[in-house]
Design a protein around this motif. Structure first.
Motif, mmCIF file in Angstrom:
data_model
loop_
_atom_site.group_PDB
_atom_site.id
_atom_site.type_symbol
_atom_site.label_atom_id
_atom_site.label_comp_id
_atom_site.label_asym_id
_atom_site.label_seq_id
_atom_site.Cartn_x
_atom_site.Cartn_y
_atom_site.Cartn_z
ATOM 1 N N LYS A 11 0.794 -1.228 0.000
ATOM 2 C CA LYS A 11 0.000 0.000 0.000
ATOM 3 C C LYS A 11 0.828 1.280 0.000
ATOM 4 O O LYS A 11 0.296 2.339 -0.309
ATOM 5 N N PHE A 17 -1.901 2.457 -6.518
ATOM 6 C CA PHE A 17 -3.274 2.841 -6.220
ATOM 7 C C PHE A 17 -3.393 3.441 -4.825
ATOM 8 O O PHE A 17 -4.431 3.938 -4.460
ATOM 9 N N GLY A 20 -6.304 2.637 -1.618
ATOM 10 C CA GLY A 20 -7.485 2.113 -2.304
ATOM 11 C C GLY A 20 -7.152 0.997 -3.276
ATOM 12 O O GLY A 20 -7.886 0.780 -4.243
ATOM 13 N N THR A 22 -6.974 -2.404 -5.187
ATOM 14 C CA THR A 22 -7.985 -3.456 -5.351
ATOM 15 C C THR A 22 -7.349 -4.820 -5.097
ATOM 16 O O THR A 22 -6.132 -4.982 -5.188
ATOM 17 N N PHE A 23 -8.183 -5.815 -4.816
ATOM 18 C CA PHE A 23 -7.657 -7.164 -4.599
ATOM 19 C C PHE A 23 -6.952 -7.715 -5.839
ATOM 20 O O PHE A 23 -5.900 -8.352 -5.712
ATOM 21 N N TYR A 25 -5.231 -6.079 -7.968
ATOM 22 C CA TYR A 25 -3.913 -5.441 -8.003
ATOM 23 C C TYR A 25 -2.993 -6.039 -6.943
ATOM 24 O O TYR A 25 -1.823 -6.310 -7.196
#
Length: 133
Positions: A11, A17, A20, A22-23, A25
Motif C-alpha cells: 500500500k 493505487f 485504495g 484493489t484485490f 492489483y
C-alpha cells in the motif's frame, strides 16, 4: 510483523493505487514484493552513504551520522596519495570546464541582456490613495 511489512509494501512502498488498492492489483503485485525488496537492498548496499542510519526507527543522532560518513570516507581511501597511481587516459584526460563554458555562452548569446530587457520597464514610485476608500 512480517504481514504488516507486506501490507506497507503493497500500500505504500510500491503502491500505484495507494490505500485504495484493489484485490486484483494486490494479487498481481504481491509475488513481486520479495524481488523489489532484494533490488532495494542491493542498491542500498552499493551506496551506503545514501542511507545514513540504517533501516530501523530510532532517535536520530547527528554525531553518529557524521561519524558514520567520516568512517565511510576514510574506508574508501580516496584522499590518500598512492605513488605510481595514474589516471586512465594520461595527464590530458581531464574534465572540461563546463561552468566557464556555460557562463561564456550565456554572455555571448545575449541571454543576460534579453533577460534584463524583458524585465526592465518604467515603474511608478508614487503612491496615490483615495481617502474615501
Amino acid at each position: 510483523m512480517a504481514q504488516e511489512h507486506n501490507i506497507k509494501d503493497i500500500k505504500v512502498t510500491w503502491r500505484s493505487f495507494g490505500p485504495g488498492a484493489t484485490f486484483p492489483y494486490i494479487q498481481k503485485i504481491s509475488p513481486a514484493i520479495p524481488v523489489l525488496r532484494a533490488v532495494k537492498e542491493s542498491i542500498a548496499s552499493q551506496f551506503p552513504s545514501v542511507r545514513g542510519r540504517g533501516t530501523r526507527h530510532g532517535a536520530p543522532s547527528k554525531d553518529k551520522d557524521v561519524q558514520r560518513l567520516v568512517d565511510m570516507y576514510n574506508e574508501a581511501k580516496v584522499h590518500e596519495i598512492k605513488p605510481g597511481r595514474t589516471i586512465p587516459g594520461g595527464p590530458t584526460d581531464s574534465a572540461a570546464d563546463f561552468t566557464t563554458m556555460g557562463a561564456t555562452k550565456l554572455m555571448l548569446d545575449g541571454v543576460f541582456e534579453r533577460w534584463w530587457s524583458e524585465r526592465s520597464f518604467p515603474r511608478a514610485t508614487t503612491e496615490i490613495y483615495n481617502v474615501e476608500e
